[in-house]
Design an enzyme around this catalytic site. Structure first.
Site, mmCIF file in Angstrom:
data_model
loop_
_atom_site.group_PDB
_atom_site.id
_atom_site.type_symbol
_atom_site.label_atom_id
_atom_site.label_comp_id
_atom_site.label_asym_id
_atom_site.label_seq_id
_atom_site.Cartn_x
_atom_site.Cartn_y
_atom_site.Cartn_z
ATOM 1 N N ARG A 1 -1.508 -1.468 -18.970
ATOM 2 C CA ARG A 1 -2.881 -0.975 -18.981
ATOM 3 C C ARG A 1 -3.001 0.030 -17.836
ATOM 4 O O ARG A 1 -2.899 -0.342 -16.665
ATOM 5 C CB ARG A 1 -3.823 -2.170 -18.782
ATOM 6 C CG ARG A 1 -5.265 -1.945 -19.080
ATOM 7 C CD ARG A 1 -5.947 -3.251 -19.489
ATOM 8 N NE ARG A 1 -5.590 -3.585 -20.852
ATOM 9 C CZ ARG A 1 -6.177 -3.042 -21.932
ATOM 10 N NH1 ARG A 1 -7.171 -2.207 -21.824
ATOM 11 N NH2 ARG A 1 -5.755 -3.364 -23.138
ATOM 12 N N ASP B 1 -7.569 15.017 -24.300
ATOM 13 C CA ASP B 1 -7.560 13.584 -23.982
ATOM 14 C C ASP B 1 -6.840 12.890 -25.131
ATOM 15 O O ASP B 1 -7.408 12.692 -26.201
ATOM 16 C CB ASP B 1 -8.998 13.086 -23.841
ATOM 17 C CG ASP B 1 -9.065 11.585 -23.571
ATOM 18 O OD1 ASP B 1 -8.024 10.909 -23.659
ATOM 19 O OD2 ASP B 1 -10.181 11.103 -23.280
ATOM 20 N N TYR C 1 0.842 -1.196 0.000
ATOM 21 C CA TYR C 1 0.000 0.000 0.000
ATOM 22 C C TYR C 1 0.875 1.243 0.000
ATOM 23 O O TYR C 1 1.800 1.343 0.800
ATOM 24 C CB TYR C 1 -0.916 0.013 1.229
ATOM 25 C CG TYR C 1 -2.345 -0.286 0.839
ATOM 26 C CD1 TYR C 1 -3.089 0.658 0.141
ATOM 27 C CD2 TYR C 1 -2.924 -1.505 1.130
ATOM 28 C CE1 TYR C 1 -4.379 0.382 -0.269
ATOM 29 C CE2 TYR C 1 -4.221 -1.787 0.728
ATOM 30 C CZ TYR C 1 -4.946 -0.834 0.021
ATOM 31 O OH TYR C 1 -6.210 -1.112 -0.381
ATOM 32 N N LYS D 1 -2.143 2.141 -24.995
ATOM 33 C CA LYS D 1 -2.486 2.171 -26.414
ATOM 34 C C LYS D 1 -1.203 2.424 -27.225
ATOM 35 O O LYS D 1 -0.312 1.590 -27.174
ATOM 36 C CB LYS D 1 -3.592 3.196 -26.659
ATOM 37 C CG LYS D 1 -4.896 2.829 -25.913
ATOM 38 C CD LYS D 1 -6.050 3.792 -26.167
ATOM 39 C CE LYS D 1 -7.263 3.405 -25.318
ATOM 40 N NZ LYS D 1 -8.385 4.344 -25.452
ATOM 41 N N THR E 1 -4.075 7.409 -21.711
ATOM 42 C CA THR E 1 -3.807 6.033 -21.302
ATOM 43 C C THR E 1 -2.315 5.766 -21.479
ATOM 44 O O THR E 1 -1.591 6.542 -22.115
ATOM 45 C CB THR E 1 -4.551 5.029 -22.193
ATOM 46 O OG1 THR E 1 -4.076 5.186 -23.536
ATOM 47 C CG2 THR E 1 -6.054 5.236 -22.141
ATOM 48 N N GLU F 1 -0.596 4.631 -0.403
ATOM 49 C CA GLU F 1 -1.481 5.806 -0.509
ATOM 50 C C GLU F 1 -0.698 7.075 -0.182
ATOM 51 O O GLU F 1 0.142 7.090 0.714
ATOM 52 C CB GLU F 1 -2.659 5.676 0.470
ATOM 53 C CG GLU F 1 -3.789 4.838 -0.094
ATOM 54 C CD GLU F 1 -4.908 4.622 0.915
ATOM 55 O OE1 GLU F 1 -5.071 5.447 1.832
ATOM 56 O OE2 GLU F 1 -5.618 3.616 0.771
HETATM 57 C C1 LIG Z 1 -9.420 4.609 -24.555
HETATM 58 C C2 LIG Z 1 -9.870 5.971 -24.244
HETATM 59 C C3 LIG Z 1 -10.124 6.379 -22.920
HETATM 60 C C4 LIG Z 1 -10.315 5.459 -21.753
HETATM 61 O O1 LIG Z 1 -9.444 4.526 -21.487
HETATM 62 P P1 LIG Z 1 -9.753 3.309 -20.496
HETATM 63 O O2 LIG Z 1 -8.375 3.028 -19.990
HETATM 64 O O3 LIG Z 1 -10.347 2.247 -21.343
HETATM 65 O O4 LIG Z 1 -10.660 3.758 -19.412
HETATM 66 C C5 LIG Z 1 -10.392 7.717 -22.687
HETATM 67 N N1 LIG Z 1 -10.433 8.597 -23.682
HETATM 68 C C6 LIG Z 1 -10.220 8.246 -24.958
HETATM 69 C C7 LIG Z 1 -10.282 9.294 -26.017
HETATM 70 C C8 LIG Z 1 -9.959 6.920 -25.286
HETATM 71 O O5 LIG Z 1 -9.791 6.568 -26.554
#
Ligand SMILES: *Cc1c(COP(=O)(O)O)cnc(C)c1O
Length: 418
Positions: A234, A199, A53, A228, A225, A55
């Site tokens: 992840r 984002d 942990y 990707k 993220t 935190e």
């Molecule tokens: C994939 C994605 C997310 C969210 O990702 P998760 O890890 O699946 O919650 C947020 N915003 C955009 C634009 C995405 O393509």
């Protein structure tokens, strides 16, 4: 039990794991949000850092025994700052969706207006979809793509922003194949006094490598993220201007999370190290070149692409001229070893379950070291499957075999147990 392997403790799960390894080895991963994490990244994810942990943040933890966790989190932070030139970064946030949740929590109050790309035009669930927290707790408004070109219409975004007067503008998407002009978004945000959040969940690797214009100088907050195009574990991260540092960190913990997943933070450190390398830049450039080669191959086979092509790692195929739904096409392609996803196209008359499009991407193919000649072949397979796969089961079987042969030429995870 502490010393047992998965095979010893849980043969049932081990069988599933082996089947999945076989699936990943012998099929093509065309889903643009997926990738193959490196062995080093996976080793960090499976490490003893899972046992603690931690935190709080480095130097200010709520648990004793965190000296190594301070070191590893600071390492991840310093590397992320070096890669993205951001003033502040939070590396604890668990997922892309939670990154947006924490950022909204930090910047907004319940009921505040946000302006984002319509989810049906390529935005993400967390950009205000009704059945998502973002549509329940905030007041979302949407801009749409230009109905002719399917590009972002910045004049329309400005008009909407003037009407809506949002507290926050979200720039970013999950299915947009072209460059996003973050400077223009900043000008619009300034014009109406809104915060700007980018984002970059999808394009983050391209941004890291300079293959897509950088949002960091223009945005209050940038969420992403790490699994990707960045090819890490992840997980997710939130970058921000220094003036938002405290609010963002508090938005993550104690705002929406408690204990961080320190084994994942460790894997993020490894992935940022990989992203600092020259090879990573080359990798990201090749992702784009491969995607453009795949686009050319599909155009030659008579497919229609939303915006006519791509500037990034993904493309969106409009199947209207092929008399097949996105769902059918994706299922046939899967049977042939080509795993992609159905996707709404802008102004789609079909539901999100059926759809009129498929979304294809090249990050994972490029991780296997595939190049333009392979993209040409994949374009031909996609064409054969979509045009005759429905009537001819044998074609799917033949291509399934040819795909497996190509996969064998570009192997992955050789060191793992079959
Ligand atoms: C994939 C994605 C997310 C969210 O990702 P998760 O890890 O699946 O919650 C947020 N915003 C955009 C634009 C995405 O393509």
């Amino acid at each position: 039990m502490l010393n047992h392997t998965i095979a010893q403790t849980d043969p049932q799960l081990n069988t599933i794991l082996r089947d999945e390894l076989e699936r990943q080895r012998t099929t093509l991963m065309l889903i643009p949000s997926e990738n193959y994490a490196s062995r080093a990244v996976m080793n960090a994810m499976g490490s003893i850092f899972t046992n603690k942990y931690a935190e709080g943040y480095p130097g200010a933890r709520y648990y004793n025994g965190c000296e190594n966790y301070d070191l590893l989190e600071n390492l991840a932070i310093e590397r992320a700052k070096d890669v993205f030139h951001c003033e502040h970064v939070n590396v604890q946030v668990h997922t892309g969706s939670q990154a947006n949740m924490a950022a909204y929590y930090a910047l907004l109050n319940y009921g505040d207006r946000i302006l984002a790309m319509s989810v049906d035009h390529g935005g993400h669930l967390t950009h205000g979809k009704k059945r998502n927290f973002s549509g329940q707790w905030y007041d979302p408004h949407f801009y749409e793509l230009d109905p002719e070109t399917y590009l972002i219409d910045y004049d329309q975004v400005l008009d909407k922003a003037r009407q809506v007067r949002p507290k926050l503008i979200v720039a970013g998407a999950s299915a947009y194949p072209r460059i996003i002009d973050f400077q223009k978004f900043r000008e619009i945000a300034d014009e109406v006094g809104a915060y700007l959040l980018a984002d970059i969940a999808h394009i983050v690797g391209l941004v890291a490598a300079g293959s897509h214009p950088d949002p960091v100088p223009y945005c209050d907050v940038v969420t992403s993220t790490t699994h990707k195009t960045l090819r890490g574990p992840r997980g997710a991260m939130i970058m921000s201007k220094q003036k938002w540092a405290k609010r963002i960190d508090q938005g993550v913990f104690p705002g929406v999370q408690a204990g961080p997943l320190m084994q994942i933070v460790a894997a993020k450190a490894v992935c940022f190290k990989e992203a600092q390398s020259f090879g990573f830049r080359e990798y990201q450039r090749q992702i784009v070149r491969n995607c453009q080669a795949l686009a050319r191959a599909l155009l030659e086979e008579g497919f229609e692409l939303i915006t006519g092509g791509t500037d990034n790692h993904l493309l969106l195929v409009d199947l209207h001229n092929k008399d097949i739904t996105g769902r059918e096409a994706a299922d046939l392609l899967e049977a042939a070893g080509l795993v992609c996803n159905k996707n709404l196209i802008p102004n789609d008359e079909r539901s999100a379950v059926e759809t009129s499009g498929i979304r294809l991407g090249t990050p994972a193919l490029t991780s296997r070291d595939m190049r333009e000649p392979e993209m040409l072949q994949i374009g031909k397979w996609v064409s054969e499957v979509v045009h005759i796969g429905r009537e001819d089961e044998a074609v799917l079987q033949r291509i399934r075999g040819e795909v497996a042969d190509m996969c064998a030429q570009f192997p992955i995870y050789l060191e793992l147990e079959p």
